[in-house]
Design an enzyme around this catalytic site. Structure first.
Site, PDB file in Angstrom:
ATOM      1  N   VAL A  25      30.821  -5.029   5.983  1.00  0.00           N
ATOM      2  CA  VAL A  25      32.243  -5.931   6.019  1.00  0.00           C
ATOM      3  C   VAL A  25      33.471  -4.910   6.368  1.00  0.00           C
ATOM      4  CG1 VAL A  25      34.021  -7.283   4.769  1.00  0.00           C
ATOM      5  CG2 VAL A  25      31.576  -7.514   4.489  1.00  0.00           C
ATOM      6  N   ASP A 105      24.963 -18.413  -5.937  1.00  0.00           N
ATOM      7  CA  ASP A 105      25.205 -19.904  -6.129  1.00  0.00           C
ATOM      8  C   ASP A 105      26.381 -19.998  -7.031  1.00  0.00           C
ATOM      9  OD1 ASP A 105      23.892 -19.510  -8.550  1.00  0.00           O
ATOM     10  OD2 ASP A 105      22.975 -21.336  -8.647  1.00  0.00           O
ATOM     11  N   GLY A 106      26.697 -19.096  -8.203  1.00  0.00           N
ATOM     12  CA  GLY A 106      27.811 -19.114  -8.822  1.00  0.00           C
ATOM     13  C   GLY A 106      29.015 -18.518  -8.113  1.00  0.00           C
ATOM     14  N   ASP A 130      17.962 -13.858  -6.731  1.00  0.00           N
ATOM     15  CA  ASP A 130      17.314 -15.124  -6.844  1.00  0.00           C
ATOM     16  C   ASP A 130      16.734 -16.021  -5.750  1.00  0.00           C
ATOM     17  OD1 ASP A 130      17.892 -14.550  -9.476  1.00  0.00           O
ATOM     18  OD2 ASP A 130      19.707 -15.957  -9.686  1.00  0.00           O
ATOM     19  N   ARG A 157      -1.768  -4.103 -13.823  1.00  0.00           N
ATOM     20  CA  ARG A 157      -3.059  -4.404 -13.563  1.00  0.00           C
ATOM     21  C   ARG A 157      -4.096  -3.369 -14.082  1.00  0.00           C
ATOM     22  NH1 ARG A 157      -5.804  -7.758 -10.411  1.00  0.00           N
ATOM     23  NH2 ARG A 157      -3.982  -8.912  -9.752  1.00  0.00           N
ATOM     24  N   LYS A 216     -15.289 -12.944 -15.610  1.00  0.00           N
ATOM     25  CA  LYS A 216     -14.014 -12.447 -15.164  1.00  0.00           C
ATOM     26  C   LYS A 216     -13.346 -11.821 -16.446  1.00  0.00           C
ATOM     27  CE  LYS A 216      -9.710 -13.962 -13.102  1.00  0.00           C
ATOM     28  NZ  LYS A 216      -9.569 -13.037 -12.255  1.00  0.00           N
ATOM     29  N   GLU A 225      11.391 -16.615 -15.365  1.00  0.00           N
ATOM     30  CA  GLU A 225      12.156 -16.876 -16.376  1.00  0.00           C
ATOM     31  C   GLU A 225      12.686 -18.350 -16.728  1.00  0.00           C
ATOM     32  OE1 GLU A 225      15.830 -14.455 -16.480  1.00  0.00           O
ATOM     33  OE2 GLU A 225      16.400 -15.142 -14.385  1.00  0.00           O
TER      34      GLU A 225
END
Ligand code: F6P
Length: 321
Positions: A25, A105-106, A130, A157, A216, A225
């Site tokens: 910018v 978004d906020g 997000d 893992r 397994k 969350e």
């Protein structure tokens, strides 16, 4: 009215690549003869009159840095009509005649409200881990966050497999399951719990029981969350299956670090596109990239919830389990 000076701010949760957007910018504006001011701590900086002049050098060596050199915040005061009037006053005091806001978004909601109250030229750049914004395939920061979470799950893992445990890993995303879904597929997880889909514990328990019978030995379940908290899922699964579970909440680790190339490129393209829009006299818009093309969306439409590839990803996970 032609613009002479652009203000730029980052707001809400920071995301890797925000600095690359600020750089783009600032340098795009300066190259086209505009002046640039950086507003410190997002909208709160407009309330507190925290504004700095920026030149080319002000954004040197930041393209590779996580966080945001402009700092960021969530401002309660800016939400009020009086707060927005103070913000306008600050912009006028510094002769800023157009504003670029970088955030999620906020931040976009704040821009829409400000634009409703005052006809001040404003353009949004999607910066958030997000990926909860319409009008762009991805928000700046989400690719890096996914890769950071992926590295953590790859490590988990190793221990999950060695100690034959069920791991529940909680990732960020606010009300979006985008990070969870992508990282679950990329890490080879057995399941993902996301806000976009009702989760069926009974089906999971059945899968685990059947999997155990077939030999397994370890499981990785990713939870967003905004859908379910990892400690609770771990407790429930352990109680119902009788198997040993552990959980990990990745948290803010996903927000930091060096942005991956995709985030830097996206940020660099969108920074220039935002300045271009303001130059053309546009306002109340958000820039994005869809199918590799720069797109422009009304800010009001951009705050809607985007679609995700929920079904396809979950079905693939089940098929490859
Ligand atoms: O919006 C970005 C985000 O990291 C979300 O994923 C998360 O829910 C929230 O911010 C965390 O906010 P804070 O940094 O205020 O805890």
């Amino acid at each position: 009215m032609s613009i002479k000076k652009i203000g730029v701010l980052t707001s809400g949760g920071d995301g890797p690549g925000m600095n690359a957007a600020v750089r783009s910018v600032a340098r795009s504006a300066l190259s086209s003869g505009l002046k640039v001011a950086g507003i410190i701590r997002g909208y709160q900086g407009l309330i507190d009159n925290n504004v700095v002049e920026m030149n080319h050098r002000a954004v040197s060596n930041i393209i590779n840095r996580g966080g945001t050199i402009l700092k960021t915040a969530r401002s309660e005061k800016f939400r009020t009509p009086e707060g927005k009037a103070i913000a306008l006053n600050t912009l006028q005091k510094h002769n800023i005649d157009a504003l670029v806001v970088i955030g999620g978004d906020g931040t976009y909601r704040g821009a829409v409200d400000f634009n409703n109250q005052f006809p001040f030229p404003i353009v949004g750049i999607p910066g958030s881990i997000d990926n909860d914004i319409v009008g762009t395939d991805e928000t700046i920061g989400c690719e890096t966050a996914i890769n950071t979470a992926l590295g953590a799950i790859d490590n988990i893992r190793d221990t999950a497999q060695s100690m034959e445990r069920i791991f529940i890993v909680e990732v960020m995303g606010n009300r979006s399951g985008y990070i969870a879904l992508r990282v679950a597929l990329a890490s080879g997880a057995e399941d993902a719990i996301i806000p976009e889909k009702t989760f069926d514990y009974r089906a999971l328990n059945k899968e685990i029981e059947e999997g155990t019978k077939k030999g397994k030995i370890s499981w990785i379940i990713v939870t967003a969350e905004g859908a379910a908290k990892a400690p609770e899922v771990a407790k429930t699964v352990s109680m119902t299956t009788g198997l040993e579970t552990r959980f990990a909440v990745l948290g803010h680790i996903q927000r930091g670090g060096c942005p991956v190339a995709a985030d830097r490129i996206l940020a660099t393209r969108l920074g220039a596109a935002a300045v271009d829009l303001l130059h053309k006299g546009e306002s109340g818009k958000a820039v994005g990239v869809i199918h590799e093309e720069i797109t422009v969306t009304d800010l009001r439409d951009a705050v809607k919830r985007p679609d995700s590839r929920t079904e396809e990803y979950i079905n693939l996970m089940k098929k490859l389990m």
